[in-house]
Write an enzyme that holds these catalytic residues in place. Structure first.
Site, PDB file in Angstrom:
ATOM      1  N   TRP A   1       1.257  35.244  98.976  1.00  0.00           N
ATOM      2  CA  TRP A   1       0.148  34.441  98.453  1.00  0.00           C
ATOM      3  C   TRP A   1       0.579  33.662  97.219  1.00  0.00           C
ATOM      4  O   TRP A   1       0.165  32.520  97.013  1.00  0.00           O
ATOM      5  CB  TRP A   1      -1.032  35.349  98.096  1.00  0.00           C
ATOM      6  CG  TRP A   1      -2.199  34.606  97.507  1.00  0.00           C
ATOM      7  CD1 TRP A   1      -3.225  34.001  98.177  1.00  0.00           C
ATOM      8  CD2 TRP A   1      -2.459  34.390  96.112  1.00  0.00           C
ATOM      9  NE1 TRP A   1      -4.107  33.424  97.286  1.00  0.00           N
ATOM     10  CE2 TRP A   1      -3.664  33.654  96.007  1.00  0.00           C
ATOM     11  CE3 TRP A   1      -1.796  34.755  94.931  1.00  0.00           C
ATOM     12  CZ2 TRP A   1      -4.205  33.268  94.790  1.00  0.00           C
ATOM     13  CZ3 TRP A   1      -2.336  34.369  93.712  1.00  0.00           C
ATOM     14  CH2 TRP A   1      -3.528  33.639  93.654  1.00  0.00           C
ATOM     15  N   HIS A   2       1.446  34.259  96.409  1.00  0.00           N
ATOM     16  CA  HIS A   2       1.857  33.618  95.169  1.00  0.00           C
ATOM     17  C   HIS A   2       2.784  32.435  95.383  1.00  0.00           C
ATOM     18  O   HIS A   2       2.870  31.566  94.506  1.00  0.00           O
ATOM     19  CB  HIS A   2       2.526  34.636  94.238  1.00  0.00           C
ATOM     20  CG  HIS A   2       1.553  35.458  93.463  1.00  0.00           C
ATOM     21  ND1 HIS A   2       0.987  36.617  93.963  1.00  0.00           N
ATOM     22  CD2 HIS A   2       1.010  35.289  92.227  1.00  0.00           C
ATOM     23  CE1 HIS A   2       0.159  37.126  93.064  1.00  0.00           C
ATOM     24  NE2 HIS A   2       0.152  36.342  92.012  1.00  0.00           N
ATOM     25  N   GLY A   3       3.465  32.381  96.481  1.00  0.00           N
ATOM     26  CA  GLY A   3       4.348  31.240  96.688  1.00  0.00           C
ATOM     27  C   GLY A   3       5.171  31.338  97.954  1.00  0.00           C
ATOM     28  O   GLY A   3       5.462  32.436  98.441  1.00  0.00           O
TER      29      GLY A   3
ATOM     30  N   PHE B   1       0.251  27.753  92.149  1.00  0.00           N
ATOM     31  CA  PHE B   1      -0.110  28.620  93.255  1.00  0.00           C
ATOM     32  C   PHE B   1      -1.358  28.129  93.967  1.00  0.00           C
ATOM     33  O   PHE B   1      -1.731  28.695  94.985  1.00  0.00           O
ATOM     34  CB  PHE B   1      -0.315  30.063  92.777  1.00  0.00           C
ATOM     35  CG  PHE B   1       0.905  30.615  92.065  1.00  0.00           C
ATOM     36  CD1 PHE B   1       2.155  30.504  92.658  1.00  0.00           C
ATOM     37  CD2 PHE B   1       0.787  31.225  90.842  1.00  0.00           C
ATOM     38  CE1 PHE B   1       3.278  31.006  92.024  1.00  0.00           C
ATOM     39  CE2 PHE B   1       1.914  31.738  90.198  1.00  0.00           C
ATOM     40  CZ  PHE B   1       3.154  31.621  90.783  1.00  0.00           C
TER      41      PHE B   1
END
Length: 468
Positions: free
Chosen positions: A321-323, A468
């Site tokens: 989800w963060h990257g 993000f």
């Protein structure tokens, strides 16, 4: 660039507040919705259409789920449609190039990457809209009958770009029945200014130290052991005060408009275990993954093998989800492994140790994790972690490290103090006294004036979580 941004935000907030409080109550959600779209369009005009599309899809899906309340097949169909549309948009814009790059690497193909600009805040508002349809499906919340009110929830500009992630269940009552008042307005201004101060005066200032150390490391220059530690400590402070600063600004604006957004941080660097850390850090993200992934998978009420599977899935997704990069996946799985070890083995031993030892154990593991988070080139991140333990480091300290300690020593002490709940403790003790109220007004004025001076004088320095 800086001047135009500050000018836009000043004019935008002034007009929004004037239009909002001069309008009859029944029009205020509409005002917030329209102004939020303008705010979003100022950053990326094209993707306003994407946000409106997402709003219409989830509003419709929620309506259809409720309309066919007695037909589970239809209800599930519209839930799946909502999930596919939202996750499909997120996957297409955020992860398509990652997928293409890895396919090319594995198969030796030469598929061109799409090089799509990531829509601002898409990682956050997709979670928010999904929370609505899922909770409607689970019958936890009533449907929102007014699409403008729903659009206000989806597009609300204070927390649109970098959180906190506000689930529909968090604001369902306030969306239509909130009561703005002077006390909340005053509280909101104070929290907003504290957040602004965190970002401008603390995060940006210590971020320059991390930039210096990282540039030297990436250039392959020799670094002593203490410089590795000094650099990653600087990044740890920068990330915390940057992200919690934005969250405070969003929560403050929420109070001004009558909303109580959920708290996102609770002094995470005081944690005495990794489990404790993730109860304090980015709490709204943890809530989303727990409520919508971990618990539906069975949580910890399953066999040990399935529980480990659930933990792996949640932390793989947390990292991803963060990257769209392998370093974020490794970062997520790193925490998944640590949490699993604490639950099965380490936890009972940790509790027997002195609190200081528990804290030191936790901080060292957190700092290692920030190496994986900050440096997207995974081999470089691993090399930096090795440097923390003396592998590849040249000596313990040198004159440059001493110089940086001297220059940033006072700031580091301030950051350490600010990582403790000293201010809230004083507020709780003295909030009813006259001198406290005067001091608070003076503090807000000082923060605003000082921040404006720094903003005008500084270069462009966006919030870290904007990417993000």
């Amino acid at each position: 660039m800086i001047f135009s941004s500050v000018l836009f935000m000043t004019v935008f907030l002034t007009l929004t507040l004037a239009a909002y409080f001069l309008s009859p109550r029944k029009f205020r959600n509409g005002i917030l919705f329209i102004m939020s779209l303008i705010f979003y369009a100022w950053g990326e005009p094209v993707y306003v259409v994407l946000m409106i599309f997402s709003t219409i899809v989830d509003y419709t899906c929620g309506y259809m789920i409720k309309k066919h309340d007695d037909d589970e097949k239809i209800r599930k169909t519209f839930l799946i449609i909502s999930c596919c549309v939202n996750l499909g948009m997120l996957g297409f814009f955020k992860y398509s190039d990652f997928l293409i790059t890895n396919i090319n690497s594995l198969l030796g193909t030469s598929i061109k990457t799409l090089k799509l600009a990531l829509p601002i805040g898409i990682s956050f508002y997709t979670f928010q809209t999904l929370s609505y349809t899922i909770d409607v499906y689970l019958r936890k919340v009533p449907i929102q009958k007014n699409i403008i009110d729903f659009g206000c929830y989806v597009a609300m500009f204070p927390q649109l770009i970098a959180g906190p992630i506000v689930r529909y269940i968090d604001v369902v009552k306030e969306l239509n029945h909130r009561q703005e008042n002077l006390d909340d307005f005053s509280k909101g201004v104070y929290i907003f200014c504290c957040g602004l101060g965190k970002k401008i005066l603390l995060a940006n200032a210590i971020g320059s130290l991390w930039d210096k150390v990282l540039a030297q490391f990436v250039a392959g220059q020799s670094m002593p052991l203490l410089l590795y530690w000094l650099g990653i400590i600087a990044y740890a402070f920068q990330l915390y005060f940057d992200f919690s600063g934005y969250s405070d600004m969003a929560i403050g604006l929420g109070h001004i408009f009558g909303f109580n957004f959920p708290k996102n941080f609770n002094y995470p660097y005081l944690s005495t275990s990794i489990t404790d850390f993730w109860r304090r850090w980015h709490m709204t993200l943890g809530t989303c993954f727990r409520e919508y992934v971990y618990i539906p998978l069975g949580g910890n009420r399953v066999s040990k093998a399935k529980w480990l599977r659930n933990l792996g899935i949640v932390w793989f997704l947390t990292g991803f989800w963060h990257g769209a990069n392998w370093n974020f996946i490794v970062w997520g799985l790193y925490f998944g492994v640590l949490l699993g070890l604490e639950k099965m083995v380490l936890g009972k031993y940790l509790q027997k140790l002195p609190k200081l030892v528990q804290w030191m154990y936790t901080i060292v593991l957190i700092l290692i994790s920030w190496c994986l988070f900050a440096i997207e080139d995974l081999p470089l991140a691993v090399a930096y972690i090795q440097g923390l333990f003396g592998i590849g480091a040249e000596g313990i300290i040198n004159s440059q490290t001493q110089y940086l300690f001297t220059n940033y020593g006072i700031l580091l002490c301030i950051l350490c103090v600010a990582s403790f709940p000293i201010l809230p403790t004083l507020e709780k003790k003295y909030q009813d006294t006259n001198w406290y109220q005067i001091a608070r007004i003076g503090f807000v004025c000082f923060i605003m004036v000082t921040c404006m001076a720094y903003i005008v004088d500084a270069g462009y320095n966006p919030f870290l979580y904007f990417r993000f």
